[in-house]
Design a protein around this motif. Sequence first.
Motif, PDB file in Angstrom:
ATOM      1  N   ASN A 123      68.536   3.232 -14.395  1.00  0.00           N
ATOM      2  CA  ASN A 123      69.784   3.300 -15.154  1.00  0.00           C
ATOM      3  C   ASN A 123      70.312   4.706 -15.363  1.00  0.00           C
ATOM      4  O   ASN A 123      71.376   4.876 -15.961  1.00  0.00           O
ATOM      5  CB  ASN A 123      69.581   2.643 -16.530  1.00  0.00           C
ATOM      6  CG  ASN A 123      69.168   1.191 -16.413  1.00  0.00           C
ATOM      7  OD1 ASN A 123      69.470   0.534 -15.430  1.00  0.00           O
ATOM      8  ND2 ASN A 123      68.457   0.696 -17.411  1.00  0.00           N
ATOM      9  N   ALA A 124      69.605   5.705 -14.917  1.00  0.00           N
ATOM     10  CA  ALA A 124      70.000   7.088 -15.188  1.00  0.00           C
ATOM     11  C   ALA A 124      70.740   7.694 -13.999  1.00  0.00           C
ATOM     12  O   ALA A 124      70.581   7.252 -12.860  1.00  0.00           O
ATOM     13  CB  ALA A 124      68.766   7.932 -15.516  1.00  0.00           C
ATOM     14  N   PRO A 125      71.547   8.721 -14.250  1.00  0.00           N
ATOM     15  CA  PRO A 125      72.276   9.363 -13.148  1.00  0.00           C
ATOM     16  C   PRO A 125      71.361  10.188 -12.258  1.00  0.00           C
ATOM     17  O   PRO A 125      70.378  10.771 -12.717  1.00  0.00           O
ATOM     18  CB  PRO A 125      73.297  10.248 -13.872  1.00  0.00           C
ATOM     19  CG  PRO A 125      72.696  10.522 -15.213  1.00  0.00           C
ATOM     20  CD  PRO A 125      71.922   9.294 -15.566  1.00  0.00           C
ATOM     21  N   LEU A 126      71.732  10.251 -10.993  1.00  0.00           N
ATOM     22  CA  LEU A 126      71.040  11.067 -10.000  1.00  0.00           C
ATOM     23  C   LEU A 126      72.065  11.999  -9.364  1.00  0.00           C
ATOM     24  O   LEU A 126      73.062  11.548  -8.798  1.00  0.00           O
ATOM     25  CB  LEU A 126      70.388  10.181  -8.936  1.00  0.00           C
ATOM     26  CG  LEU A 126      69.858  10.881  -7.679  1.00  0.00           C
ATOM     27  CD1 LEU A 126      68.742  11.865  -8.034  1.00  0.00           C
ATOM     28  CD2 LEU A 126      69.363   9.856  -6.656  1.00  0.00           C
ATOM     29  N   HIS A 127      71.810  13.305  -9.455  1.00  0.00           N
ATOM     30  CA  HIS A 127      72.683  14.315  -8.850  1.00  0.00           C
ATOM     31  C   HIS A 127      71.921  14.997  -7.717  1.00  0.00           C
ATOM     32  O   HIS A 127      70.824  15.523  -7.934  1.00  0.00           O
ATOM     33  CB  HIS A 127      73.117  15.359  -9.883  1.00  0.00           C
ATOM     34  CG  HIS A 127      74.051  14.833 -10.925  1.00  0.00           C
ATOM     35  ND1 HIS A 127      75.421  14.981 -10.848  1.00  0.00           N
ATOM     36  CD2 HIS A 127      73.813  14.158 -12.067  1.00  0.00           C
ATOM     37  CE1 HIS A 127      75.986  14.414 -11.897  1.00  0.00           C
ATOM     38  NE2 HIS A 127      75.031  13.914 -12.657  1.00  0.00           N
ATOM     39  N   ILE A 128      72.510  15.002  -6.534  1.00  0.00           N
ATOM     40  CA  ILE A 128      71.910  15.635  -5.362  1.00  0.00           C
ATOM     41  C   ILE A 128      72.920  16.648  -4.826  1.00  0.00           C
ATOM     42  O   ILE A 128      74.003  16.274  -4.379  1.00  0.00           O
ATOM     43  CB  ILE A 128      71.570  14.607  -4.269  1.00  0.00           C
ATOM     44  CG1 ILE A 128      70.644  13.517  -4.830  1.00  0.00           C
ATOM     45  CG2 ILE A 128      70.934  15.289  -3.068  1.00  0.00           C
ATOM     46  CD1 ILE A 128      70.437  12.349  -3.886  1.00  0.00           C
ATOM     47  N   ASP A 129      72.571  17.927  -4.889  1.00  0.00           N
ATOM     48  CA  ASP A 129      73.480  18.981  -4.447  1.00  0.00           C
ATOM     49  C   ASP A 129      72.888  19.708  -3.248  1.00  0.00           C
ATOM     50  O   ASP A 129      71.684  19.973  -3.195  1.00  0.00           O
ATOM     51  CB  ASP A 129      73.726  19.990  -5.576  1.00  0.00           C
ATOM     52  CG  ASP A 129      74.440  19.375  -6.768  1.00  0.00           C
ATOM     53  OD1 ASP A 129      75.297  18.500  -6.551  1.00  0.00           O
ATOM     54  OD2 ASP A 129      74.137  19.770  -7.910  1.00  0.00           O
ATOM     55  N   LYS A 130      73.757  20.048  -2.293  1.00  0.00           N
ATOM     56  CA  LYS A 130      73.384  20.872  -1.148  1.00  0.00           C
ATOM     57  C   LYS A 130      72.171  20.309  -0.410  1.00  0.00           C
ATOM     58  O   LYS A 130      71.206  21.019  -0.113  1.00  0.00           O
ATOM     59  CB  LYS A 130      73.114  22.320  -1.593  1.00  0.00           C
ATOM     60  CG  LYS A 130      74.314  22.990  -2.231  1.00  0.00           C
ATOM     61  CD  LYS A 130      74.011  24.412  -2.668  1.00  0.00           C
ATOM     62  CE  LYS A 130      75.225  25.057  -3.310  1.00  0.00           C
ATOM     63  NZ  LYS A 130      74.960  26.457  -3.746  1.00  0.00           N
TER      64      LYS A 130
ATOM     65  N   PRO B 208      74.518   5.961 -11.709  1.00  0.00           N
ATOM     66  CA  PRO B 208      75.399   6.531 -10.686  1.00  0.00           C
ATOM     67  C   PRO B 208      74.662   7.533  -9.812  1.00  0.00           C
ATOM     68  O   PRO B 208      73.730   8.212 -10.267  1.00  0.00           O
ATOM     69  CB  PRO B 208      76.497   7.215 -11.509  1.00  0.00           C
ATOM     70  CG  PRO B 208      75.843   7.538 -12.813  1.00  0.00           C
ATOM     71  CD  PRO B 208      74.845   6.453 -13.073  1.00  0.00           C
ATOM     72  N   VAL B 209      75.089   7.646  -8.572  1.00  0.00           N
ATOM     73  CA  VAL B 209      74.503   8.574  -7.611  1.00  0.00           C
ATOM     74  C   VAL B 209      75.606   9.508  -7.121  1.00  0.00           C
ATOM     75  O   VAL B 209      76.634   9.056  -6.602  1.00  0.00           O
ATOM     76  CB  VAL B 209      73.867   7.841  -6.413  1.00  0.00           C
ATOM     77  CG1 VAL B 209      73.320   8.851  -5.413  1.00  0.00           C
ATOM     78  CG2 VAL B 209      72.768   6.893  -6.888  1.00  0.00           C
TER      79      VAL B 209
END
Length: 342
Positions: A241-248, A261-262
Motif C-alpha cells: 500500500n505504500a508509494p515506491l519511487h524509482i529515480d535514474k 503508486p509506482v
Amino acid sequence: MKALLCALFAIVILAPIAIVQADSIEPIKMHLASADRIRIQGFSGSVIYRANPMLNDITVHVHEMEPKLRHVTADDDWQFSFHRNDDTVLIEVQGPSSKDRWNNVLGQPGLASPRYDLVVDGPNRPLEIDWRHGHVQVLNLAAELHVTNLNGETDVQGGNGNVTIVAESSAIHLQFLKGHIDVDTYNSPVQISHLQGELSLENFIGTSDLADVSGSVTVTSYRGPMHLTGIKGNLEFASGNAPLHIDKFQGVLRGQSIQGPVFAEIEGDANVRMHSQEGTVHLRLPASGAWLNLGTNDGQILGPTFLKSTRLPSEQLKTGRLHGSNGGSVYVRTTSGNIRVE
C-alpha cells in the motif's frame, strides 16, 4: 525470521571458562586460527567490531554501566564470557538464569539490565552478532557477517562478503559493501548506498532508501515507502500500500503493486514489465524510443497522443513507439490504477 527472533536470546548454560565480572576486565586478547569464527552475543549496550587484515589476534575492550533499576536483577545475574568452543570464539554477555528475572528485564529493557559496551579489534573472520537493544557497528570486514539486532541501530560500512541483517525495529545503515546482502526487518528505517552485488530487502512497514546500487536488487514492502535512486542492473519489487519511487534507473525492471503508486524514471534502453491492481503507475522515459504496451481494466491511460488506442470488452490498450533515441520495451497492466507515461 520469526523462529530466529524467538530463539535469539535463549539461555544456554556454558562451562565457566574465563568468566569474570565485566567491571574488572582490562582489554583481553586471544589468538585466532585461520578457520576460526567469531560470535558476539549480548542484551543491552553496544558492539563495535573493527576488522584489520594485519591482525591474527582478537582484542576485546569492555565497559559496563550499572542498570538504573538495580533491585530487579542482582549483580551476579550478569557475567561476561570470552572463550573458545572448538573453532568458534565466543564473546558473550550472559544474563539471568531465572525466568522470573528475565521477565523483569524484558519488561524494562535498558533499565533493569547493565549496559555493556564492547569494542573488538580483530582479523577478517566470519562474524555473527546477536544483540537485543543498542548500537552495532561493523567496519571493513572482508568475511561473512550475520547481525541480529532487535531494537537499536545497525551500521555496516566497508567490506566484502555475504551480509545478513535481521531486525525488528532497528535502524539499519549499510554502505560501501560488495557481496550478497540480505536484510529482513519489520519496521526499520533502512538506508543502503554504494553497494555492488546482490541485495534482497524485505521491510514490512519501515521506510527504505537505496542509492547507487549496482547488481541484482529485490525489494519487498507492505506499508513502508521506498525510494530508490541510481540503481543499475536488475530490479524486482513487490509493493503493498505504500508509494515506491524509482529515480535514474538503468536495467531490467520487474514488479507488482497492490494499492501503492509506482513512480519510475527509466534511463537508457527500457526493459520494463509491471502490474498494479489499484495503484497508479507513473513512468518517465526521457529520450526514449521504447515500444509501449499499456493496458488497464478500469483505469485511465495518459500518454502521447500518437499512441494507438484499442478498446476490448474488458480492457483498454495503448500501444506504439516513442520518438526518442533509446530503445527497449515497456509493458504495464493495471486493474483500476491509472497509467501515465511522460
